[in-house]
Design a protein around this motif. Structure first.
Motif, PDB file in Angstrom:
ATOM      1  N   GLU A 151      33.074 111.037  81.961  1.00 32.50           N
ATOM      2  CA  GLU A 151      31.937 110.869  81.064  1.00 32.50           C
ATOM      3  C   GLU A 151      31.338 109.469  81.124  1.00 32.50           C
ATOM      4  O   GLU A 151      30.311 109.204  80.489  1.00 32.50           O
TER       5      GLU A 151
ATOM      6  N   ASP B 294      39.949 107.654  78.137  1.00 28.81           N
ATOM      7  CA  ASP B 294      41.217 108.392  78.076  1.00 28.81           C
ATOM      8  C   ASP B 294      41.973 108.222  79.393  1.00 28.81           C
ATOM      9  O   ASP B 294      42.079 109.144  80.207  1.00 28.81           O
TER      10      ASP B 294
ATOM     11  N   GLY C  57      34.553 114.420  75.323  1.00 29.41           N
ATOM     12  CA  GLY C  57      34.979 113.410  74.370  1.00 29.41           C
ATOM     13  C   GLY C  57      35.240 113.990  72.994  1.00 29.41           C
ATOM     14  O   GLY C  57      34.768 115.087  72.661  1.00 29.41           O
TER      15      GLY C  57
ATOM     16  N   PRO D 242      33.128 103.524  73.011  1.00 25.33           N
ATOM     17  CA  PRO D 242      34.084 104.594  73.323  1.00 25.33           C
ATOM     18  C   PRO D 242      35.320 104.021  74.005  1.00 25.33           C
ATOM     19  O   PRO D 242      35.283 102.962  74.635  1.00 25.33           O
TER      20      PRO D 242
ATOM     21  N   HIS E  84      36.112 107.021  69.201  1.00 24.17           N
ATOM     22  CA  HIS E  84      35.614 108.071  70.071  1.00 24.17           C
ATOM     23  C   HIS E  84      36.263 107.931  71.441  1.00 24.17           C
ATOM     24  O   HIS E  84      36.115 106.903  72.115  1.00 24.17           O
TER      25      HIS E  84
ATOM     26  N   ILE F  45      36.767 109.226  75.337  1.00 24.34           N
ATOM     27  CA  ILE F  45      36.011 109.945  76.363  1.00 24.34           C
ATOM     28  C   ILE F  45      36.839 110.075  77.642  1.00 24.34           C
ATOM     29  O   ILE F  45      37.701 109.251  77.942  1.00 24.34           O
ATOM     30  N   ASP F  46      36.554 111.121  78.403  1.00 22.70           N
ATOM     31  CA  ASP F  46      37.167 111.329  79.704  1.00 22.70           C
ATOM     32  C   ASP F  46      36.547 110.359  80.710  1.00 22.70           C
ATOM     33  O   ASP F  46      35.396 109.910  80.547  1.00 22.70           O
TER      34      ASP F  46
END
Length: 367
Positions: free
Chosen positions: A52, A125, A2, A122, A46, A48-49
Motif C-alpha cells: 500500500e 506492517d 490497512g 501510517p 493505522h 498498512i501493508d
C-alpha cells in the motif's frame, strides 16, 4: 489492506511482540501503555501493508536502543522518538510518508505505533528482524544492502545527534556509546528507505503476526484450551511455520548483569520431570542458545521463548526469577533470515558462539 488498531488489537499485539521478542526487545507492557495514551487521546494507529506504500515514499524505521533492564527503572517519556524522527527528516531534506518497526519483538514493536499516532503517519506492517536482536546491524535491511546511516539518535532530555557511519557495525558501536551517555536508553531513527527497498528487504506482515499470536493465546485462555497447542496451530500457517515446546521446568538459577549497554547472562531450568535434566539458556538481551544437558536444542536466529507454563504469557529476560515454572518454546525463523549472509550477521557467529547454526527442524529430528 490497512486497518486501524483497536484497543483489544493493541493488547494482543503487545503480547505477541513479547513472544517474538525471545526474552528481549524490552517489555512491551510499558510501550503498550504509551500507545494506549495516544488512543485514549483520540489519535489513530493505522497499519498498512507494504504493497500500500506509494512508489516514491520515504519510510523511516523507529525504535529505542539500550538494555531492557534500564527500562524497568527508567520509564521512557515518548518524546525522544519524535525528536529523532524529525532530526533525520531535516538532515535528509525530505518528509517521510510512513514509519515502520526495526524489530517486531518487545518494546520496539510499540515505539513506531506511538510515533505513527503522534505524527498521524501510517505504520508499515513489516520489520527488519522478524523477532528482536540486540544490535543495530542485525537486520535484514542491512543484510540485503541497505545502509543504516545516516541515522538520528535522541535522548529523553532533548539531545539529538546525526550519525553517518562507515558501515552498519560501526553505526551500532557509535550509537551504543551515545546511548550509554544518554543514561542507557535512547530513541533512534535509522535505515532510511524508499518503497522498493522496504518491499525487498523487510520481513512482511510481522505486526499482524504479533496481533494474531496474542489473540491465539487470549482465546485459548478464555476457552481453557492449551495455549501452546493454540500457538503451534497458529504459527503453522505463517512464514515461521514451526512452533514447538522444547522444555518444561523450574528456574533454579539466573545470572544477569548489564554490560556495555546489554543485559547479558544465563538462566538454568530444572525439568518438571525430575532432577538431572536441565536446560541452560544464554542471552544477550534476547535468548541466543538453549542447551539441554549440554546439547544444543535451539540456537539463534531461531526463536527461544520463555513462557509461563500455565498461561503461555511471555517472560522477558529482565523478569526471569528463581522458582518460576516456565515452558521454553522454539519458533523457526522465516527463510529470509536463514540465508548465508543473514547467518553471518545474526546467526551464532554474529554473537561469537562456538556452535554452528542448525535449523530447529533438524535439531528436533535428532532428539
Amino acid at each position: 489492506m490497512g486497518y486501524d488498531l483497536t484497543l483489544q488489537g493493541l493488547h494482543d499485539l503487545a503480547e505477541g511482540a513479547a513472544v517474538l521478542g525471545t526474552g528481549g526487545g524490552g517489555d512491551p507492557y510499558i510501550g503498550r501503555l504509551l500507545v494506549e495514551r495516544q488512543l485514549h487521546a483520540g489519535r489513530t494507529v493505522h497499519i498498512i501493508d507494504v504493497d500500500e506504500l506509494p512508489d516514491d515514499a520515504l519510510v523511516l524505521p523507529s525504535s529505542m536502543m539500550g538494555a531492557p533492564t534500564v527500562f524497568v527503572e527508567k520509564l521512557p517519556s515518548g518524546d525522544g522518538n519524535v525528536a529523532a524522527f524529525r532530526a533525520l527528516e531535516a538532515h535528509l531534506g525530505r518528509t517521510a510518508a510512513a514509519v515502520m518497526p526495526t524489530e517486531c519483538g518487545g518494546l520496539n514493536s510499540m515505539i513506531p505505533l506511538m510515533l505513527g499516532a503522534q505524527l498521524g503517519l501510517p505504520v508499515v506492517d513489516a520489520d527488519g528482524m522478524g523477532r528482536a536482536f540486540p544490535e543495530l546491524q542485525m537486520q535484514t535491511f542491512g543484510v540485503l544492502g541497505v545502509s543504516g546511516s545516516p541515522m538520528a539518535i535522541a535522548s529523553d532530555h532533548g539531545d539529538t545527534c546525526i550519525i553517518d557511519a562507515t558501515d552498519n557495525k560501526r553505526m551500532e558501536q557509535l550509537a551504543r556509546a551515545l546511548t550509554i551517555q544518554m543514561g542507557g536508553a535512547s530513541y533512534i531513527t535509522d535505515y532510511p528507505m524508499d518503497t522498493a527497498e522496504v518491499r525487498r528487504t523487510s520481513v512482511h506482515g510481522t505486526l499482524s503476526l504479533c496481533r494474531d499470536i496474542g489473540q491465539a493465546l487470549r482465546q485459548a485462555r478464555a476457552s481453557h484450551a492449551d495455549p501452546f497447542d493454540a500457538l503451534t496451530d497458529m504459527l503453522a500457517g505463517t512464514i515461521y511455520s514451526l512452533g514447538v515446546v522444547l522444555f518444561r521446568g523450574k528456574v533454579v538459577d539466573v545470572e544477569r548483569r548489564t554490560v556495555d549497554g546489554f543485559a547479558r547472562g544465563k538462566a538454568l531450568l530444572e525439568s518438571a520431570e525430575g532432577p538431572g535434566d536441565v536446560l541452560e539458556i544464554t542471552f544477550q538481551n534476547e535468548h541466543l542458545v538453549a542447551r539441554r544437558n549440554g546439547t544444543v536444542i535451539a540456537i539463534v536466529p531461531d526463536l527461544i521463548c520463555t513462557l509461563n507454563s500455565e498461561s503461555g504469557a511471555p517472560i522477558p529476560t529482565e523478569s526471569l526469577a528463581y522458582g518460576q515454572r516456565l515452558t521454553v518454546y522454539g519458533i523457526s525463523t522465516p527463510p529470509i533470515m536463514r540465508t548465508p549472509e543473514a547467518l553471518a550477521c545474526f546467526g551464532p557467529a554474529g554473537f561469537g558462539l562456538p556452535d554452528p547454526y542448525t535449523p530447529l527442524h533438524d535439531l528436533l529430528a535428532r532428539t
